[in-house]
Design an enzyme around this catalytic site. Structure first.
Site, PDB file in Angstrom:
ATOM      1  N   CYS A  18       0.845  -1.201   0.000  1.00  0.00           N
ATOM      2  CA  CYS A  18       0.000   0.000   0.000  1.00  0.00           C
ATOM      3  C   CYS A  18       0.875   1.243   0.000  1.00  0.00           C
ATOM      4  O   CYS A  18       1.797   1.375   0.813  1.00  0.00           O
ATOM      5  CB  CYS A  18      -0.912  -0.001   1.216  1.00  0.00           C
ATOM      6  SG  CYS A  18      -2.109   1.357   1.244  1.00  0.00           S
TER       7      CYS A  18
ATOM      8  N   HIS B 249     -15.164  26.564  17.345  1.00  0.00           N
ATOM      9  CA  HIS B 249     -13.710  26.516  17.198  1.00  0.00           C
ATOM     10  C   HIS B 249     -13.075  27.804  16.681  1.00  0.00           C
ATOM     11  O   HIS B 249     -11.851  27.856  16.528  1.00  0.00           O
ATOM     12  CB  HIS B 249     -13.325  25.340  16.302  1.00  0.00           C
ATOM     13  CG  HIS B 249     -13.591  24.017  16.950  1.00  0.00           C
ATOM     14  ND1 HIS B 249     -12.824  23.518  17.973  1.00  0.00           N
ATOM     15  CD2 HIS B 249     -14.580  23.106  16.740  1.00  0.00           C
ATOM     16  CE1 HIS B 249     -13.304  22.352  18.364  1.00  0.00           C
ATOM     17  NE2 HIS B 249     -14.372  22.077  17.646  1.00  0.00           N
TER      18      HIS B 249
ATOM     19  N   CYS C 174     -19.057  24.432  12.588  1.00  0.00           N
ATOM     20  CA  CYS C 174     -17.800  24.192  13.304  1.00  0.00           C
ATOM     21  C   CYS C 174     -17.205  25.485  13.849  1.00  0.00           C
ATOM     22  O   CYS C 174     -16.629  25.512  14.939  1.00  0.00           O
ATOM     23  CB  CYS C 174     -16.788  23.514  12.376  1.00  0.00           C
ATOM     24  SG  CYS C 174     -17.354  21.994  11.612  1.00  0.00           S
TER      25      CYS C 174
ATOM     26  N   CYS D  57     -18.371  15.545  16.893  1.00  0.00           N
ATOM     27  CA  CYS D  57     -18.811  16.944  16.803  1.00  0.00           C
ATOM     28  C   CYS D  57     -20.178  17.047  16.137  1.00  0.00           C
ATOM     29  O   CYS D  57     -21.039  17.822  16.588  1.00  0.00           O
ATOM     30  CB  CYS D  57     -17.784  17.765  16.028  1.00  0.00           C
ATOM     31  SG  CYS D  57     -16.323  18.203  16.990  1.00  0.00           S
TER      32      CYS D  57
ATOM     33  N   CYS E   1      -6.921   0.370   0.069  1.00  0.00           N
ATOM     34  CA  CYS E   1      -5.876  -0.652  -0.090  1.00  0.00           C
ATOM     35  C   CYS E   1      -6.394  -2.028   0.315  1.00  0.00           C
ATOM     36  O   CYS E   1      -6.046  -3.043  -0.306  1.00  0.00           O
ATOM     37  CB  CYS E   1      -4.644  -0.279   0.732  1.00  0.00           C
ATOM     38  SG  CYS E   1      -3.616   1.008  -0.031  1.00  0.00           S
TER      39      CYS E   1
END
Length: 267
Positions: free
Chosen positions: A77, A181, A177, A225, A113
């Site tokens: 990978c 924040h 958000c 959140c 992968c």
């Protein structure tokens, strides 16, 4: 054998956690960083190892095991630095991958992968295994500078989508958000300091949250959140997670942030 050891050691560590809770009961307010450090040391003293390290050890075993219908490992990978090269790989994700023709974060890349190389069907991929693999790959980028810089047209589009989602108000509470924040950056909510993306909001994930007693990846943290503001989170590995991760980590790069100890240990 490794899984049984994981459960035994985590069981012992939980005794240390319970002791820590008993010692802190009755206090009106705790500094979350000091409390996390205290709980971290309790785990060290009780079990001699941190839960995040156990998840990483489980992920290492999964990474090198020949699994899936094709019976191959994940050593082929490519996380952006060449097949099987993990040192610093987390620092530059999300990024565009030509083989899948899409922008992928660490979690999405692990899943792609597992599907392409090992032959798993998407519905056969187990979330707990992805999280353990995230812990292992992330452990190779501890304390390294975050270096997510959108360059390709696909990466720039994903960054722009992430910024749009960051400021998009939704749900019954009409939240986004940025309300937490940015407007409250530098203050505390439920005792925890609030940080903006440029202050390193995304630089401690994956991390073991001792209050929840489980490992959280960045996608888990974003989902938390969403749930906290009353919005049903998207499906894991979907575009909103990649876009928000791209936006936050690109901003963390501008703020010259580093990843913390990986996997981290937090409240």
């Amino acid at each position: 054998m490794r899984k049984n050891r994981l459960y035994r050691v985590l069981g012992l560590a939980l005794l240390g956690f319970a002791l820590g809770v008993a010692l802190t009961q009755g206090q009106q307010e705790l500094d979350p960083y000091k409390e996390a450090e205290r709980q971290r040391e309790l785990f060290r003293q009780t079990a001699g190892i941190l839960p995040g390290e156990l998840y990483a050890a489980q992920g290492e075993e999964l990474f090198h095991a020949k699994r899936g219908p094709k019976q191959v490992s994940l050593e082929a990978c490519d996380f952006g630095l060449g097949p099987g090269k993990l040192e610093g790989a987390l620092t530059q994700l999300p990024r565009y991958f030509a083989d899948t023709k899409r922008v992928e974060d660490l979690e999405t890349r692990i899943v792609s992968c597992m599907v392409r190389l090992q032959g798993f069907k998407p519905e056969e991929v187990k979330r707990d295994e992805v999280k353990a693999l995230v812990a292992y790959v992330a452990s190779k980028s501890s304390e390294m500078p975050i270096n997510v810089v959108p360059r390709t047209s696909q990466e720039i589009a994903m960054y722009n989508l992430g910024r749009e989602l960051w400021y998009h108000r939704a749900g019954d509470r009409d939240m986004n958000c940025a309300i937490c924040h940015e407007a409250y950056a530098g203050r505390k909510v439920r005792l925890s300091p609030v940080r903006s993306p440029r202050q390193g909001l995304s630089n401690e994930w994956p991390a073991y949250r001792f209050e929840a007693d489980k490992l959280y990846t960045l996608q888990d943290r974003i989902a938390f959140c969403y749930e906290s503001v009353g919005i049903h989170p998207p499906d894991y590995y979907s575009e909103p997670y990649i876009a928000l991760s791209m936006y936050m980590l690109a901003e963390a790069t501008r703020g010259k942030n580093r990843f913390t100890e990986m996997p981290g240990f937090t409240r």
